[in-house]
Design a protein around this motif. Structure first.
Motif, PDB file in Angstrom:
ATOM      1  N   SER A  21      82.055 -98.205  14.441  1.00  0.00           N
ATOM      2  CA  SER A  21      82.417 -97.454  13.243  1.00  0.00           C
ATOM      3  C   SER A  21      81.147 -97.059  12.520  1.00  0.00           C
ATOM      4  CB  SER A  21      83.333 -98.284  12.332  1.00  0.00           C
ATOM      5  OG  SER A  21      82.640 -99.355  11.748  1.00  0.00           O
ATOM      6  N   SER A  22      81.279 -96.017  11.733  1.00  0.00           N
ATOM      7  CA  SER A  22      80.124 -95.477  11.021  1.00  0.00           C
ATOM      8  C   SER A  22      80.433 -95.412   9.538  1.00  0.00           C
ATOM      9  CB  SER A  22      79.795 -94.076  11.546  1.00  0.00           C
ATOM     10  OG  SER A  22      78.709 -93.518  10.840  1.00  0.00           O
ATOM     11  N   ARG A  23      79.548 -95.976   8.733  1.00  0.00           N
ATOM     12  CA  ARG A  23      79.721 -95.880   7.284  1.00  0.00           C
ATOM     13  C   ARG A  23      79.404 -94.476   6.792  1.00  0.00           C
ATOM     14  NH1 ARG A  23      76.680-100.960   7.276  1.00  0.00           N
ATOM     15  NH2 ARG A  23      78.102-102.713   6.927  1.00  0.00           N
ATOM     16  N   GLY A  24      78.509 -93.803   7.478  1.00  0.00           N
ATOM     17  CA  GLY A  24      78.103 -92.464   7.083  1.00  0.00           C
ATOM     18  C   GLY A  24      78.688 -91.409   7.997  1.00  0.00           C
ATOM     19  N   PRO A  25      78.300 -90.155   7.811  1.00  0.00           N
ATOM     20  CA  PRO A  25      78.797 -89.079   8.666  1.00  0.00           C
ATOM     21  C   PRO A  25      78.304 -89.232  10.108  1.00  0.00           C
ATOM     22  CG  PRO A  25      77.035 -88.292   7.243  1.00  0.00           C
ATOM     23  CD  PRO A  25      77.363 -89.678   6.774  1.00  0.00           C
ATOM     24  N   VAL A  26      78.985 -88.555  11.005  1.00  0.00           N
ATOM     25  CA  VAL A  26      78.641 -88.561  12.426  1.00  0.00           C
ATOM     26  C   VAL A  26      78.173 -87.156  12.805  1.00  0.00           C
ATOM     27  CG1 VAL A  26      79.475 -88.953  14.783  1.00  0.00           C
ATOM     28  CG2 VAL A  26      80.372 -90.340  12.877  1.00  0.00           C
ATOM     29  N   VAL A  27      76.988 -87.075  13.397  1.00  0.00           N
ATOM     30  CA  VAL A  27      76.432 -85.798  13.870  1.00  0.00           C
ATOM     31  C   VAL A  27      76.429 -85.833  15.396  1.00  0.00           C
ATOM     32  CG1 VAL A  27      74.394 -84.312  13.931  1.00  0.00           C
ATOM     33  CG2 VAL A  27      75.008 -85.505  11.808  1.00  0.00           C
ATOM     34  N   VAL A  28      76.987 -84.802  15.999  1.00  0.00           N
ATOM     35  CA  VAL A  28      77.121 -84.751  17.456  1.00  0.00           C
ATOM     36  C   VAL A  28      76.311 -83.577  18.002  1.00  0.00           C
ATOM     37  CG1 VAL A  28      78.733 -84.806  19.387  1.00  0.00           C
ATOM     38  CG2 VAL A  28      79.485 -85.564  17.108  1.00  0.00           C
ATOM     39  N   ILE A  29      75.384 -83.876  18.900  1.00  0.00           N
ATOM     40  CA  ILE A  29      74.548 -82.852  19.531  1.00  0.00           C
ATOM     41  C   ILE A  29      74.913 -82.774  21.007  1.00  0.00           C
ATOM     42  CG2 ILE A  29      72.194 -82.141  20.087  1.00  0.00           C
ATOM     43  CD1 ILE A  29      71.240 -83.614  17.611  1.00  0.00           C
ATOM     44  N   GLY A  30      75.110 -81.567  21.482  1.00  0.00           N
ATOM     45  CA  GLY A  30      75.523 -81.357  22.865  1.00  0.00           C
ATOM     46  C   GLY A  30      74.381 -81.426  23.859  1.00  0.00           C
ATOM     47  N   ASP A  31      74.627 -80.885  25.034  1.00  0.00           N
ATOM     48  CA  ASP A  31      73.693 -80.936  26.160  1.00  0.00           C
ATOM     49  C   ASP A  31      72.353 -80.306  25.775  1.00  0.00           C
ATOM     50  OD1 ASP A  31      76.464 -80.972  26.875  1.00  0.00           O
ATOM     51  OD2 ASP A  31      75.904 -80.750  28.971  1.00  0.00           O
ATOM     52  N   LEU A  32      71.264 -81.006  26.102  1.00  0.00           N
ATOM     53  CA  LEU A  32      69.923 -80.541  25.748  1.00  0.00           C
ATOM     54  C   LEU A  32      69.186 -79.908  26.917  1.00  0.00           C
ATOM     55  CD1 LEU A  32      68.838 -83.561  23.542  1.00  0.00           C
ATOM     56  CD2 LEU A  32      69.295 -81.237  22.746  1.00  0.00           C
ATOM     57  N   HIS A  33      69.404 -80.405  28.110  1.00  0.00           N
ATOM     58  CA  HIS A  33      68.736 -79.877  29.308  1.00  0.00           C
ATOM     59  C   HIS A  33      67.226 -79.751  29.100  1.00  0.00           C
ATOM     60  CE1 HIS A  33      72.325 -79.236  31.647  1.00  0.00           C
ATOM     61  NE2 HIS A  33      72.910 -78.714  30.577  1.00  0.00           N
ATOM     62  N   GLY A  34      66.641 -80.777  28.521  1.00  0.00           N
ATOM     63  CA  GLY A  34      65.195 -80.816  28.396  1.00  0.00           C
ATOM     64  C   GLY A  34      64.628 -79.891  27.342  1.00  0.00           C
ATOM     65  N   HIS A  35      65.456 -79.414  26.401  1.00  0.00           N
ATOM     66  CA  HIS A  35      64.944 -78.503  25.366  1.00  0.00           C
ATOM     67  C   HIS A  35      64.610 -79.302  24.109  1.00  0.00           C
ATOM     68  CE1 HIS A  35      63.956 -74.716  23.633  1.00  0.00           C
ATOM     69  NE2 HIS A  35      64.854 -74.806  22.679  1.00  0.00           N
ATOM     70  N   TYR A  36      63.414 -79.860  24.104  1.00  0.00           N
ATOM     71  CA  TYR A  36      62.940 -80.709  23.010  1.00  0.00           C
ATOM     72  C   TYR A  36      62.870 -79.974  21.667  1.00  0.00           C
ATOM     73  CZ  TYR A  36      59.848 -84.054  20.614  1.00  0.00           C
ATOM     74  OH  TYR A  36      59.286 -84.938  19.729  1.00  0.00           O
ATOM     75  N   PRO A  37      62.399 -78.734  21.605  1.00  0.00           N
ATOM     76  CA  PRO A  37      62.361 -78.050  20.304  1.00  0.00           C
ATOM     77  C   PRO A  37      63.733 -77.946  19.641  1.00  0.00           C
ATOM     78  CG  PRO A  37      61.012 -76.872  21.896  1.00  0.00           C
ATOM     79  CD  PRO A  37      61.782 -77.911  22.669  1.00  0.00           C
ATOM     80  N   GLY A  38      64.768 -77.739  20.438  1.00  0.00           N
ATOM     81  CA  GLY A  38      66.114 -77.665  19.880  1.00  0.00           C
ATOM     82  C   GLY A  38      66.551 -78.990  19.290  1.00  0.00           C
ATOM     83  N   LEU A  39      66.276 -80.086  20.001  1.00  0.00           N
ATOM     84  CA  LEU A  39      66.619 -81.411  19.488  1.00  0.00           C
ATOM     85  C   LEU A  39      65.917 -81.678  18.172  1.00  0.00           C
ATOM     86  CD1 LEU A  39      67.836 -84.266  19.705  1.00  0.00           C
ATOM     87  CD2 LEU A  39      65.881 -84.889  21.155  1.00  0.00           C
TER      88      LEU A  39
END
Length: 319
Positions: A21-39
């Motif tokens: 469980s999370s006390r705070g909000p949940v942020v979900v990031i999808g597939d990155l495929h090695g794209h570090y700048p996007g992350l």
């Protein structure tokens, strides 16, 4: 009625039932495929990290849906950042969960078709005459390395509050076994240092209907019966929604960004918006705060004009 347990951080000590469980909000990031700048851009924009790339998200939870490697050149950097944030977030009551994607399963079992030469070169630690890039990569993701051990212990399916997270999708035949069983089977096969093909078609790492490769649920029409499968899965796990990646969204905004996809009245959410420029370069993510789910995006310097994805950009299951 969906249960909420906001006052505890982990529902079971050690997380062996993979329900958090999370006390705070949940942020979900999808597939990155090695794209570090996007992350990095998304983490900063959401306030989960500061300019120094240290955790600043307090009690929030970050879920990365898997596929750190494959096609892009900076999967190593994505892994290292998420590993660091995993440790830092826990100090503030937050959490970082990185799911296992099919590309991590392939890469750790010597299936390097989607690993670029530049990605392999990131792992070279000795002079070229003593260590070629492919050998360096294989050693770096082996059981003998910290990164390799971390990759092999990524879960395939977790619950955070009321929501189920899985890279590809979870059909009833898998869900009825429970998340602890699914993850134990995944970790058993991940521990095997064998070639990917030898795992066979029924392994949870290779099965077309399994948690890493399933596309049926997110791509099927409403009349296909997928909706019934989703309802059965969610009922079995007492979940509100299933949130998946793996299959790039084909829903596009007027300004050319892939959108978070909601199907079956919000019971299935697709978060693969093609963060890597090969898939369009949309910097998008999902925010969950209580009963509210919102898909968000930000300007991306790498956004490309979107066209239908060619077959060679859709992963091929080769077992």
């Amino acid at each position: 009625m969906y249960r909420r347990e906001w006052d505890c951080v982990m529902i079971q000590e050690g997380g062996k039932n993979y329900r958090y469980s999370s006390r705070g909000p949940v942020v979900v990031i999808g597939d990155l495929h090695g794209h570090y700048p996007g992350l990095v851009s998304i983490l900063r924009h959401t306030g989960l990290v500061g300019e120094d790339l240290r955790w600043s998200g307090g009690e929030a939870t970050l879920v990365q849906i898997g596929d750190l490697f494959g096609r892009g050149d900076e999967g190593k950097h994505c892994c290292e950042l998420l590993m660091n944030l995993e440790n830092q977030a826990s100090e503030f009551g937050g959490r970082v969960i990185t799911l296992l994607g099919n590309h991590e399963a392939m890469a750790t079992h010597f299936h390097l078709r989607y690993i670029t030469t530049a990605e392999m070169a990131n792992f070279v630690t000795a002079p070229p005459e003593r260590q070629d890039p492919q050998t360096a990569f294989i050693e770096a993701v082996s059981n003998a390395s910290a990164l390799g051990r971390w990759l092999r212990t990524r879960p395939a399916a977790v619950m955070v509050n009321d929501d189920l997270f899985v890279h590809g999708g979870l059909e009833w035949d898998w869900a009825r076994m429970g998340m602890a069983w699914i993850n134990s089977q995944v970790h058993e096969d991940m521990a095997e240092e064998v070639v990917y093909r030898s795992l066979g078609p029924t392994s949870p790492l290779t099965s077309r209907t399994g948690p890493l490769w399933n596309r049926r649920l997110i791509t099927s029409a409403s009349s296909s019966g997928a909706g019934e499968d989703i309802e059965m899965t969610l009922a079995a796990l007492d979940a509100r929604s299933m949130i998946v990646g793996h299959t790039p969204s084909q829903t596009v905004t007027e300004d050319g960004q892939r959108m978070i996809v909601s199907k079956y009245g919000g019971r299935l959410i697709g978060v693969d918006v093609g963060i890597h420029p090969l898939f369009g370069g949309t910097y998008g993510w999902l925010e969950i705060d209580g009963d509210r789910m919102v898909g968000r995006s930000m300007p991306s310097p790498h956004q490309a004009e979107l066209e239908p994805l060619p077959p060679d950009l859709m992963d091929e299951l080769t077992v």
